[in-house]
Design a protein around this motif. Structure first.
Motif, PDB file in Angstrom:
ATOM      1  N   VAL A  66       1.132  -1.032   0.505  1.00 21.99           N
ATOM      2  CA  VAL A  66      -0.277   0.035   0.083  1.00 21.99           C
ATOM      3  C   VAL A  66       0.875   1.418  -0.125  1.00 21.99           C
ATOM      4  O   VAL A  66       1.795   0.994   0.457  1.00 21.99           O
ATOM      5  CB  VAL A  66      -0.646  -0.584   0.966  1.00 21.99           C
ATOM      6  CG1 VAL A  66      -2.234  -1.113   0.859  1.00 21.99           C
ATOM      7  CG2 VAL A  66      -0.110   0.324   2.752  1.00 21.99           C
ATOM      8  N   THR A  67       0.217   2.811  -0.260  1.00 19.85           N
ATOM      9  CA  THR A  67       0.940   3.696  -0.049  1.00 19.85           C
ATOM     10  C   THR A  67      -0.036   4.725   0.684  1.00 19.85           C
ATOM     11  O   THR A  67      -0.904   4.274   0.857  1.00 19.85           O
ATOM     12  CB  THR A  67       0.812   4.973  -1.700  1.00 19.85           C
ATOM     13  OG1 THR A  67       1.252   3.612  -2.813  1.00 19.85           O
ATOM     14  CG2 THR A  67       1.163   6.007  -1.461  1.00 19.85           C
ATOM     15  N   PHE A  68       0.995   5.232   2.050  1.00 16.28           N
ATOM     16  CA  PHE A  68       0.329   5.930   2.992  1.00 16.28           C
ATOM     17  C   PHE A  68       0.673   7.464   2.343  1.00 16.28           C
ATOM     18  O   PHE A  68       2.337   8.019   1.997  1.00 16.28           O
ATOM     19  CB  PHE A  68       1.705   5.606   4.177  1.00 16.28           C
ATOM     20  CG  PHE A  68       1.206   3.856   4.310  1.00 16.28           C
ATOM     21  CD1 PHE A  68       0.567   3.913   5.408  1.00 16.28           C
ATOM     22  CD2 PHE A  68       2.415   3.553   3.961  1.00 16.28           C
ATOM     23  CE1 PHE A  68       0.972   2.719   5.700  1.00 16.28           C
ATOM     24  CE2 PHE A  68       1.969   2.150   4.234  1.00 16.28           C
ATOM     25  CZ  PHE A  68       1.935   1.600   5.325  1.00 16.28           C
ATOM     26  N   GLN A  69      -0.266   8.300   2.471  1.00 19.19           N
ATOM     27  CA  GLN A  69      -0.187   9.554   1.913  1.00 19.19           C
ATOM     28  C   GLN A  69      -0.428  10.019   3.596  1.00 19.19           C
ATOM     29  O   GLN A  69      -1.524   9.768   4.125  1.00 19.19           O
ATOM     30  CB  GLN A  69      -1.926  10.095   1.145  1.00 19.19           C
ATOM     31  CG  GLN A  69      -1.474   9.107   0.102  1.00 19.19           C
ATOM     32  CD  GLN A  69      -0.316   9.848  -0.762  1.00 19.19           C
ATOM     33  OE1 GLN A  69      -0.034  11.026  -0.892  1.00 19.19           O
ATOM     34  NE2 GLN A  69      -1.074   8.717  -1.421  1.00 19.19           N
ATOM     35  N   PRO A  70       0.451  10.728   3.672  1.00 20.42           N
ATOM     36  CA  PRO A  70      -0.133  12.137   5.079  1.00 20.42           C
ATOM     37  C   PRO A  70      -0.912  12.518   5.099  1.00 20.42           C
ATOM     38  O   PRO A  70      -2.031  12.590   3.788  1.00 20.42           O
ATOM     39  CB  PRO A  70       1.448  12.332   5.108  1.00 20.42           C
ATOM     40  CG  PRO A  70       2.185  12.500   3.891  1.00 20.42           C
ATOM     41  CD  PRO A  70       1.276  11.568   3.023  1.00 20.42           C
ATOM     42  N   GLY A  71      -1.719  12.331   6.112  1.00 25.72           N
ATOM     43  CA  GLY A  71      -3.108  12.771   6.596  1.00 25.72           C
ATOM     44  C   GLY A  71      -4.125  12.028   6.367  1.00 25.72           C
ATOM     45  O   GLY A  71      -4.931  12.172   6.541  1.00 25.72           O
ATOM     46  N   HIS A  72      -4.522  10.836   5.665  1.00 29.07           N
ATOM     47  CA  HIS A  72      -5.110   9.691   5.607  1.00 29.07           C
ATOM     48  C   HIS A  72      -5.074   9.207   7.021  1.00 29.07           C
ATOM     49  O   HIS A  72      -4.272   9.528   8.648  1.00 29.07           O
ATOM     50  CB  HIS A  72      -4.999   8.843   4.410  1.00 29.07           C
ATOM     51  CG  HIS A  72      -5.150   9.181   3.084  1.00 29.07           C
ATOM     52  ND1 HIS A  72      -4.954   8.582   1.607  1.00 29.07           N
ATOM     53  CD2 HIS A  72      -5.688  10.645   2.606  1.00 29.07           C
ATOM     54  CE1 HIS A  72      -5.489   9.475   0.769  1.00 29.07           C
ATOM     55  NE2 HIS A  72      -5.516  10.027   1.247  1.00 29.07           N
ATOM     56  N   TYR A  73      -5.452   7.735   7.060  1.00 27.54           N
ATOM     57  CA  TYR A  73      -5.976   7.515   7.907  1.00 27.54           C
ATOM     58  C   TYR A  73      -5.556   6.300   8.482  1.00 27.54           C
ATOM     59  O   TYR A  73      -5.714   5.563   7.108  1.00 27.54           O
ATOM     60  CB  TYR A  73      -7.375   7.212   8.581  1.00 27.54           C
ATOM     61  CG  TYR A  73      -7.845   8.502   9.201  1.00 27.54           C
ATOM     62  CD1 TYR A  73      -7.827   9.118  10.572  1.00 27.54           C
ATOM     63  CD2 TYR A  73      -8.031   9.917   7.730  1.00 27.54           C
ATOM     64  CE1 TYR A  73      -7.337  11.215  10.515  1.00 27.54           C
ATOM     65  CE2 TYR A  73      -8.084  11.169   8.812  1.00 27.54           C
ATOM     66  CZ  TYR A  73      -7.960  11.602   9.602  1.00 27.54           C
ATOM     67  OH  TYR A  73      -8.735  12.375   9.966  1.00 27.54           O
ATOM     68  N   LEU A  74      -4.775   5.359   9.754  1.00 23.08           N
ATOM     69  CA  LEU A  74      -4.404   4.355   9.487  1.00 23.08           C
ATOM     70  C   LEU A  74      -5.479   3.314  11.166  1.00 23.08           C
ATOM     71  O   LEU A  74      -5.529   4.220  11.773  1.00 23.08           O
ATOM     72  CB  LEU A  74      -2.803   4.540   9.975  1.00 23.08           C
ATOM     73  CG  LEU A  74      -2.545   2.810  10.047  1.00 23.08           C
ATOM     74  CD1 LEU A  74      -0.969   2.589   9.489  1.00 23.08           C
ATOM     75  CD2 LEU A  74      -1.665   2.281  11.708  1.00 23.08           C
ATOM     76  N   TYR A  75      -5.154   2.090  10.985  1.00 31.05           N
ATOM     77  CA  TYR A  75      -5.871   1.374  11.949  1.00 31.05           C
ATOM     78  C   TYR A  75      -5.309  -0.077  11.894  1.00 31.05           C
ATOM     79  O   TYR A  75      -5.069  -0.240  11.193  1.00 31.05           O
ATOM     80  CB  TYR A  75      -7.501   1.154  11.652  1.00 31.05           C
ATOM     81  CG  TYR A  75      -8.552   2.660  11.715  1.00 31.05           C
ATOM     82  CD1 TYR A  75      -8.432   3.144  12.944  1.00 31.05           C
ATOM     83  CD2 TYR A  75      -8.896   2.851  10.054  1.00 31.05           C
ATOM     84  CE1 TYR A  75      -9.166   4.923  12.541  1.00 31.05           C
ATOM     85  CE2 TYR A  75      -9.031   4.562  10.408  1.00 31.05           C
ATOM     86  CZ  TYR A  75      -9.447   4.947  11.541  1.00 31.05           C
ATOM     87  OH  TYR A  75      -9.878   6.074  10.686  1.00 31.05           O
ATOM     88  N   ALA A  76      -4.882   0.255  13.213  1.00 33.02           N
ATOM     89  CA  ALA A  76      -4.442  -2.174  13.532  1.00 33.02           C
ATOM     90  C   ALA A  76      -4.917  -2.402  14.881  1.00 33.02           C
ATOM     91  O   ALA A  76      -5.272  -1.665  16.142  1.00 33.02           O
ATOM     92  CB  ALA A  76      -2.671  -1.010  13.599  1.00 33.02           C
ATOM     93  N   ASP A  77      -4.800  -3.694  14.883  1.00 29.98           N
ATOM     94  CA  ASP A  77      -4.843  -3.998  16.005  1.00 29.98           C
ATOM     95  C   ASP A  77      -4.589  -5.364  15.970  1.00 29.98           C
ATOM     96  O   ASP A  77      -3.002  -5.843  14.204  1.00 29.98           O
ATOM     97  CB  ASP A  77      -6.446  -4.384  16.300  1.00 29.98           C
ATOM     98  CG  ASP A  77      -7.299  -4.981  15.012  1.00 29.98           C
ATOM     99  OD1 ASP A  77      -6.678  -6.070  14.007  1.00 29.98           O
ATOM    100  OD2 ASP A  77      -8.552  -5.077  15.636  1.00 29.98           O
ATOM    101  N   ASN A  78      -4.539  -6.396  16.380  1.00 32.52           N
ATOM    102  CA  ASN A  78      -3.978  -7.554  16.975  1.00 32.52           C
ATOM    103  C   ASN A  78      -4.313  -8.114  15.287  1.00 32.52           C
ATOM    104  O   ASN A  78      -3.395  -9.760  14.934  1.00 32.52           O
ATOM    105  CB  ASN A  78      -3.834  -8.629  18.248  1.00 32.52           C
ATOM    106  CG  ASN A  78      -3.024  -8.617  18.764  1.00 32.52           C
ATOM    107  OD1 ASN A  78      -2.480  -7.861  18.512  1.00 32.52           O
ATOM    108  ND2 ASN A  78      -4.044  -8.220  20.152  1.00 32.52           N
ATOM    109  N   ASN A  79      -5.532  -7.952  14.428  1.00 33.45           N
ATOM    110  CA  ASN A  79      -5.683  -8.717  13.098  1.00 33.45           C
ATOM    111  C   ASN A  79      -4.923  -8.253  11.985  1.00 33.45           C
ATOM    112  O   ASN A  79      -4.566  -9.047  10.683  1.00 33.45           O
ATOM    113  CB  ASN A  79      -7.091  -8.440  13.042  1.00 33.45           C
ATOM    114  CG  ASN A  79      -7.875  -8.972  14.067  1.00 33.45           C
ATOM    115  OD1 ASN A  79      -8.113 -10.240  13.949  1.00 33.45           O
ATOM    116  ND2 ASN A  79      -8.266  -8.360  14.614  1.00 33.45           N
TER     117      ASN A  79
END
Length: 162
Positions: free
Chosen positions: A136-149
């Protein structure tokens, strides 16, 4: 806020993209999310050190370390500073160290692996530039969500379904 990435994927199937599964959860928070701030660096954590001292409330630092497995880009002192500055979490395409202390620190940390050697600090690296890894490409200002999955990204903020 506690995020459950499968629920976000089910609720927003057209809005999210999942990263290739290669990261492990090392932080004291196993679920985190926020607006993306990017760092592009290779075996030099100077920019990471600068950013963890800034206000990180509602933000996730995405560090493109080039996938290097030769040194750590985050250790206990920088993780503790990130927690004090309110960062929600860090995703590091590279290694971290001091994993036992980081596991007790109130910040989310996902990385490829642990490595005992620290990085050099030469002041090299870019902040708030698009970075690409894990498919994936990460754009500054976009959003990220993370967990154990796993980890997902979205162009807009998402809220957990009721």
């Amino acid at each position: 806020m506690h995020y459950i990435t499968p629920d976000l994927c089910d609720t927003y199937p057209d809005a999210v993209t999942a990263l290739e599964p290669m990261f492990s959860n090392f932080g004291g928070r196993d679920s985190f999310g926020g607006q993306i701030v990017t760092v592009k660096c290779f075996e030099d954590n100077s920019r990471v050190k600068e950013l963890v001292a800034q206000d990180g409330k509602g933000k996730v630092m995405v560090v493109d370390g080039g996938g290097s497995l030769r040194c750590a880009l985050l250790g206990d002192m920088l993780a503790e500073q990130a927690a004090k500055s309110g960062w929600e979490g860090l995703v590091i395409y590279g290694c971290i160290r001091d994993v036992d202390v980081i596991a007790q620190t109130d910040v989310g940390v996902q990385a490829l692996a642990s490595h005992p050697m620290r990085s050099v600090r030469r002041g090299v690296g870019d902040v708030d530039v698009p970075v690409t890894f894990a498919g994936v490409t990460f754009q500054p200002g976009h959003y990220l969500y993370a967990d154990n999955n796993g980890i997902i990204i979205s162009a807009s903020a998402l809220s957990m379904p009721e």
